[in-house]
Design a protein around this motif. Sequence first.
Motif, PDB file in Angstrom:
ATOM      1  N   TYR A 139      71.476  79.751  24.128  1.00 19.11           N
ATOM      2  CA  TYR A 139      72.118  79.179  25.315  1.00 19.11           C
ATOM      3  C   TYR A 139      73.449  78.551  24.923  1.00 19.11           C
ATOM      4  N   ASN A 140      74.314  78.392  25.917  1.00 15.42           N
ATOM      5  CA  ASN A 140      75.580  77.692  25.728  1.00 15.42           C
ATOM      6  C   ASN A 140      76.298  78.174  24.465  1.00 15.42           C
ATOM      7  N   LEU A 141      76.472  79.476  24.377  1.00 19.54           N
ATOM      8  CA  LEU A 141      77.092  80.053  23.194  1.00 19.54           C
ATOM      9  C   LEU A 141      78.529  79.592  23.031  1.00 19.54           C
ATOM     10  N   LYS A 142      78.931  79.438  21.774  1.00 21.00           N
ATOM     11  CA  LYS A 142      80.267  78.985  21.432  1.00 21.00           C
ATOM     12  C   LYS A 142      80.957  80.049  20.582  1.00 21.00           C
ATOM     13  N   PRO A 143      82.280  80.051  20.563  1.00 21.93           N
ATOM     14  CA  PRO A 143      82.983  81.041  19.723  1.00 21.93           C
ATOM     15  C   PRO A 143      82.537  80.976  18.260  1.00 21.93           C
ATOM     16  N   GLU A 144      82.174  79.816  17.775  1.00 24.85           N
ATOM     17  CA  GLU A 144      81.726  79.699  16.384  1.00 24.85           C
ATOM     18  C   GLU A 144      80.350  80.305  16.143  1.00 24.85           C
ATOM     19  N   ASP A 145      79.680  80.734  17.194  1.00 24.38           N
ATOM     20  CA  ASP A 145      78.414  81.458  17.037  1.00 24.38           C
ATOM     21  C   ASP A 145      78.644  82.947  16.766  1.00 24.38           C
ATOM     22  N   THR A 146      79.880  83.368  16.835  1.00 23.97           N
ATOM     23  CA  THR A 146      80.200  84.766  16.574  1.00 23.97           C
ATOM     24  C   THR A 146      79.811  85.142  15.148  1.00 23.97           C
ATOM     25  N   ALA A 147      78.993  86.164  15.020  1.00 20.70           N
ATOM     26  CA  ALA A 147      78.482  86.579  13.714  1.00 20.70           C
ATOM     27  C   ALA A 147      77.610  87.816  13.886  1.00 20.70           C
ATOM     28  N   VAL A 148      77.264  88.398  12.767  1.00 25.03           N
ATOM     29  CA  VAL A 148      76.192  89.385  12.755  1.00 25.03           C
ATOM     30  C   VAL A 148      74.895  88.617  12.554  1.00 25.03           C
TER      31      VAL A 148
END
Length: 126
Positions: free
Chosen positions: A84-93
């Motif tokens: 939930y509430n994803l952030k740009p810093e959650d970008t990953a494989v």
Amino acid sequence: QVQLVELGGGLVQAGSSLRLSCATSARTFGSFAMGWFRQAPGKEREFVAAISRSGGDTVYADSAKGRFTISRDNARNTVFLQMYNLKPEDTAVYYCAAALIGSGYVPRRDDEYDYWGPGTQVTVSS
């Protein structure tokens, strides 16, 4: 040999939700603790969340607490990561992993896991 396949990645906007799933070929899925890890470009792989064999115990990285939920369905040999509430810093494989380990223990280190999926890309735009 246990095979893992992650599904559910994609491109979403900040603030969105996403649900990852990981299907396994393990005939004794209930014998495995399951975990989610992630690796962003230029960074080392990091722990996200893990769940015990029964699903009764879970652990989360500080970055995931309050936003991510790990769960499992032992009847379907599947583990989930609801984000939930994803952030740009959650970008990953994002990688799913399985650890053949004693009941109740929830491993956090990647060297404690025996099998890994190929990963699924999650991209969060700002």
